[in-house]
Design a protein around this motif. Structure first.
Motif, mmCIF file in Angstrom:
data_model
loop_
_atom_site.group_PDB
_atom_site.id
_atom_site.type_symbol
_atom_site.label_atom_id
_atom_site.label_comp_id
_atom_site.label_asym_id
_atom_site.label_seq_id
_atom_site.Cartn_x
_atom_site.Cartn_y
_atom_site.Cartn_z
ATOM 1 N N ALA A 199 2.228 0.531 -8.289
ATOM 2 C CA ALA A 199 2.233 1.391 -7.102
ATOM 3 C C ALA A 199 0.893 2.090 -6.990
ATOM 4 O O ALA A 199 0.286 2.480 -8.001
ATOM 5 C CB ALA A 199 3.356 2.419 -7.191
ATOM 6 N N VAL A 200 0.416 2.230 -5.759
ATOM 7 C CA VAL A 200 -0.826 2.950 -5.474
ATOM 8 C C VAL A 200 -0.554 3.876 -4.293
ATOM 9 O O VAL A 200 0.009 3.456 -3.279
ATOM 10 C CB VAL A 200 -1.981 1.991 -5.117
ATOM 11 C CG1 VAL A 200 -3.238 2.781 -4.772
ATOM 12 C CG2 VAL A 200 -2.254 1.035 -6.256
ATOM 13 N N SER A 201 -0.959 5.119 -4.444
ATOM 14 C CA SER A 201 -0.819 6.064 -3.347
ATOM 15 C C SER A 201 -2.092 6.875 -3.232
ATOM 16 O O SER A 201 -2.679 7.274 -4.246
ATOM 17 C CB SER A 201 0.367 7.002 -3.595
ATOM 18 O OG SER A 201 0.489 7.946 -2.546
ATOM 19 N N PHE A 237 -3.643 7.577 -6.830
ATOM 20 C CA PHE A 237 -2.789 7.552 -8.011
ATOM 21 C C PHE A 237 -2.341 6.122 -8.265
ATOM 22 O O PHE A 237 -1.928 5.424 -7.334
ATOM 23 C CB PHE A 237 -1.564 8.460 -7.788
ATOM 24 C CG PHE A 237 -1.920 9.836 -7.309
ATOM 25 C CD1 PHE A 237 -2.226 10.847 -8.198
ATOM 26 C CD2 PHE A 237 -1.976 10.113 -5.946
ATOM 27 C CE1 PHE A 237 -2.579 12.113 -7.757
ATOM 28 C CE2 PHE A 237 -2.322 11.371 -5.487
ATOM 29 C CZ PHE A 237 -2.620 12.376 -6.401
ATOM 30 N N HIS A 238 -2.411 5.682 -9.523
ATOM 31 C CA HIS A 238 -2.021 4.331 -9.922
ATOM 32 C C HIS A 238 -0.937 4.418 -10.980
ATOM 33 O O HIS A 238 -0.981 5.292 -11.852
ATOM 34 C CB HIS A 238 -3.208 3.573 -10.522
ATOM 35 C CG HIS A 238 -4.329 3.317 -9.573
ATOM 36 N ND1 HIS A 238 -5.502 2.695 -9.966
ATOM 37 C CD2 HIS A 238 -4.482 3.580 -8.247
ATOM 38 C CE1 HIS A 238 -6.319 2.605 -8.926
ATOM 39 N NE2 HIS A 238 -5.718 3.145 -7.870
ATOM 40 N N GLY A 239 0.019 3.500 -10.944
ATOM 41 C CA GLY A 239 1.042 3.451 -11.987
ATOM 42 C C GLY A 239 2.345 2.901 -11.461
ATOM 43 O O GLY A 239 2.375 2.129 -10.495
ATOM 44 N N SER A 240 3.432 3.309 -12.102
ATOM 45 C CA SER A 240 4.763 2.922 -11.631
ATOM 46 C C SER A 240 5.133 3.764 -10.420
ATOM 47 O O SER A 240 4.511 4.796 -10.145
ATOM 48 C CB SER A 240 5.794 3.126 -12.740
ATOM 49 O OG SER A 240 5.909 4.521 -13.030
ATOM 50 N N GLN A 241 6.163 3.333 -9.706
ATOM 51 C CA GLN A 241 6.604 4.100 -8.544
ATOM 52 C C GLN A 241 6.946 5.532 -8.946
ATOM 53 O O GLN A 241 6.523 6.496 -8.286
ATOM 54 C CB GLN A 241 7.833 3.426 -7.910
ATOM 55 C CG GLN A 241 7.568 2.054 -7.308
ATOM 56 C CD GLN A 241 6.838 2.126 -5.972
ATOM 57 O OE1 GLN A 241 6.599 3.213 -5.433
ATOM 58 N NE2 GLN A 241 6.475 0.975 -5.430
ATOM 59 N N ALA A 242 7.694 5.690 -10.023
ATOM 60 C CA ALA A 242 8.100 7.028 -10.456
ATOM 61 C C ALA A 242 6.900 7.829 -10.936
ATOM 62 O O ALA A 242 6.773 9.031 -10.650
ATOM 63 C CB ALA A 242 9.149 6.925 -11.555
ATOM 64 N N GLY A 243 6.013 7.179 -11.674
ATOM 65 C CA GLY A 243 4.843 7.884 -12.199
ATOM 66 C C GLY A 243 3.915 8.370 -11.104
ATOM 67 O O GLY A 243 3.408 9.493 -11.150
ATOM 68 N N VAL A 244 3.683 7.517 -10.115
ATOM 69 C CA VAL A 244 2.815 7.889 -9.000
ATOM 70 C C VAL A 244 3.418 9.059 -8.228
ATOM 71 O O VAL A 244 2.718 10.007 -7.851
ATOM 72 C CB VAL A 244 2.590 6.677 -8.076
ATOM 73 C CG1 VAL A 244 2.037 7.116 -6.723
ATOM 74 C CG2 VAL A 244 1.618 5.692 -8.733
ATOM 75 N N ALA A 245 4.732 9.011 -7.993
ATOM 76 C CA ALA A 245 5.386 10.101 -7.275
ATOM 77 C C ALA A 245 5.274 11.416 -8.036
ATOM 78 O O ALA A 245 5.021 12.481 -7.447
ATOM 79 C CB ALA A 245 6.854 9.744 -7.030
ATOM 80 N N GLU A 246 5.435 11.348 -9.359
ATOM 81 C CA GLU A 246 5.337 12.558 -10.176
ATOM 82 C C GLU A 246 3.919 13.124 -10.158
ATOM 83 O O GLU A 246 3.717 14.341 -10.015
ATOM 84 C CB GLU A 246 5.764 12.242 -11.609
ATOM 85 C CG GLU A 246 5.745 13.443 -12.543
ATOM 86 C CD GLU A 246 6.157 13.076 -13.957
ATOM 87 O OE1 GLU A 246 6.107 13.972 -14.829
ATOM 88 O OE2 GLU A 246 6.519 11.911 -14.206
#
Length: 474
Positions: free
Chosen positions: A233-235, A293-302
């Motif tokens: 996931a990238v946001s 932000f890069h990572g898993s969906q949950a990690g990026v959201a956090e």
């Protein structure tokens, strides 16, 4: 510590060396139409993004293989003729300028991706491959190369200048991401340094010696790099702040709290105004942080939630989130266009740009004082910064027909660098030394360290043919 404008004196003290007719004829015999003395071609290769005007090289040679690079250097060594490696021409500190004449050796035609080892997360490319070309080629394998200096620079040039850019806060710089090199030395010998292994204790670290050497020790022709899996996931997000200080304080808190942010970029109101005009974006003209932000969906959201809370506590407003590739591209295009957009706000201007890097805890002090000085001086300016790792760029927009403006810009640049050194930082976080910062290198490293650099240079290049006049004078 007083080096307001080191480059002009160096230009005057660098006599040009004559390109012998015999060498030119040998180059024409070997390269045919790929050896050019046409004025337009020489002028193209005799100008970069620095504010210095220097006569162009005597000829341009387009190389397509290691052996061709070696042939050029063998001839140059025999005749004592300078050779200046050329990639994409995006240097900001005069690295490409032929201050002593000679041959511009263009490696842009060496564009092969030689080997992708997806299972080991490595790739080997020729020096002329650009970062966008590389990422387009490896994207379908779920991989990417993260170093992003903004310009679509060549990988060889990025290695030679130890480039970093927007992703450095998480992924490091070229220093950490180059595993091995193929280099043609000043004598025309082809050598290889490093390997595809992630670590080694075998002998001197020649790879790190050539990374950042700015073409003064040899010509980098192939590079082996680390790759990374594309994140799940990238946001991206932007937030506007009431002041540059508030934006920088938010950055400091984000880093000190250990948030694994991938990118954290600052644009001041002047830079935003420029990209609005250039790209018709309609962004609020206030200091802005552009984050990713890069990572898993949950990690990026956090991560995003925590950063938003920090920013709000410091007056951050108008959060805009971008989770689709198209929306993220819109925001990052604005960042990457900031330099050229700023130039267009003052037609005919040149940009004297300085980058420094300081410990993150001293970043606010460094930026605030630099802004105060330039506003008191009254020069048009803009700021962009990879502030997540303490690195920022200040560009002074000057009228080249008004010498007083150039003098003011150089004085402000010197003050900014000297401040960074007092704050235990560096005179350049990623631009390199080139022509512009040679005096500052002495201030930072000391006479003894620079003398040792000269000894290394002369040991590898005794005739001083490799990009002479850069980093330090001989």
């Amino acid at each position: 510590m007083n080096h307001p404008s080191p480059a002009p004196e160096l230009l005057q003290s660098s006599p040009r060396r004559e390109l012998p007719h015999a060498m030119l004829e040998a180059l024409r015999a070997r390269f045919g139409e790929r050896c050019s003395t046409a004025l337009a071609v020489r002028q193209q290769h005799g100008r970069d993004e620095s504010p210095f005007d220097v006569d162009p090289p005597d000829c341009v040679v387009y190389a397509q293989s290691n052996e061709e690079v070696a042939a050029v250097l063998t001839l140059a060594q025999q005749h004592g003729v300078p050779v200046i490696p050329y990639g994409a021409g995006s240097s900001l500190e005069g690295h490409l300028l032929a201050v002593q004449g000679g041959v511009s050796l263009d490696l842009s035609g060496m564009k092969q991706i030689l080997r992708v080892n997806a299972e080991d997360l490595t790739v080997t490319v020729q020096a002329g491959v650009t970062r966008n070309q590389l990422n387009t080629e490896i994207r379908h394998q779920g991989l990417f190369f993260p170093i992003d200096p903004g310009a679509d620079a060549s990988i060889g040039g990025m290695a030679a200048t130890r480039a970093s850019g927007t992703n450095a806060v998480r992924y490091g710089t070229m220093r950490e991401n180059v595993l091995g090199l193929t280099v043609v030395t000043a004598s025309g010998e082809i050598i290889r340094t490093g390997s595809r292994a992630r670590k080694s204790s075998a002998g001197y670290d020649l790879t790190r010696l050539f990374v950042g050497s700015e073409g003064t020790l040899g010509v980098i022709t192939e590079v082996t790099l680390k790759l990374f899996p594309l994140p799940e996931a990238v946001s991206a997000a932007i937030s506007f702040f009431p002041s540059i200080d508030a934006a920088v304080q938010a950055t400091i808190q984000i880093i000190q709290m250990g948030v694994p942010i991938a990118r954290c970029e600052l644009l001041d109101a002047n830079a935003i105004r420029a990209v609005n005009l250039h790209d018709r974006l309609g962004l609020r003209e206030a200091p802005m942080l552009l984050m990713e932000f890069h990572g898993s969906q949950a990690g990026v959201a956090e991560q995003a939630q925590l950063v938003q809370e920090i920013a709000r506590d410091l007056g951050g407003e108008d959060f805009e989130w971008a989770t689709t590739p198209e929306a993220r591209s819109r925001l990052w295009t604005a960042r990457h266009h900031a330099y050229l957009s700023a130039l267009q706000t003052r037609p005919g201007c040149r940009c004297v740009t300085t980058d420094t890097c300081v410990p993150i805890s001293r970043l606010a002090e460094s930026i605030n004082e630099s802004v105060r000085e330039v506003e008191e001086a009254g020069l048009p300016y803009f700021i962009v910064g990879h502030v997540g790792d303490g690195n920022f760029h200040l560009g002074y927009l000057i009228d080249p027909a008004v010498p007083a403006e150039r003098e003011t810009a150089e004085r402000l640049s010197a003050q900014m660098v000297q401040r960074a050194l007092r704050l235990e930082g560096t005179c350049t976080g990623e631009h390199g030394i080139g022509l512009h910062k040679q005096g500052f290198l002495v201030d930072e490293a000391g006479e003894g360290a620079v003398a040792l650099m000269r000894q290394l240079k002369l040991a590898l290049d005794p005739r001083n043919i490799m990009n002479p006049g850069k980093i330090f004078a001989l």
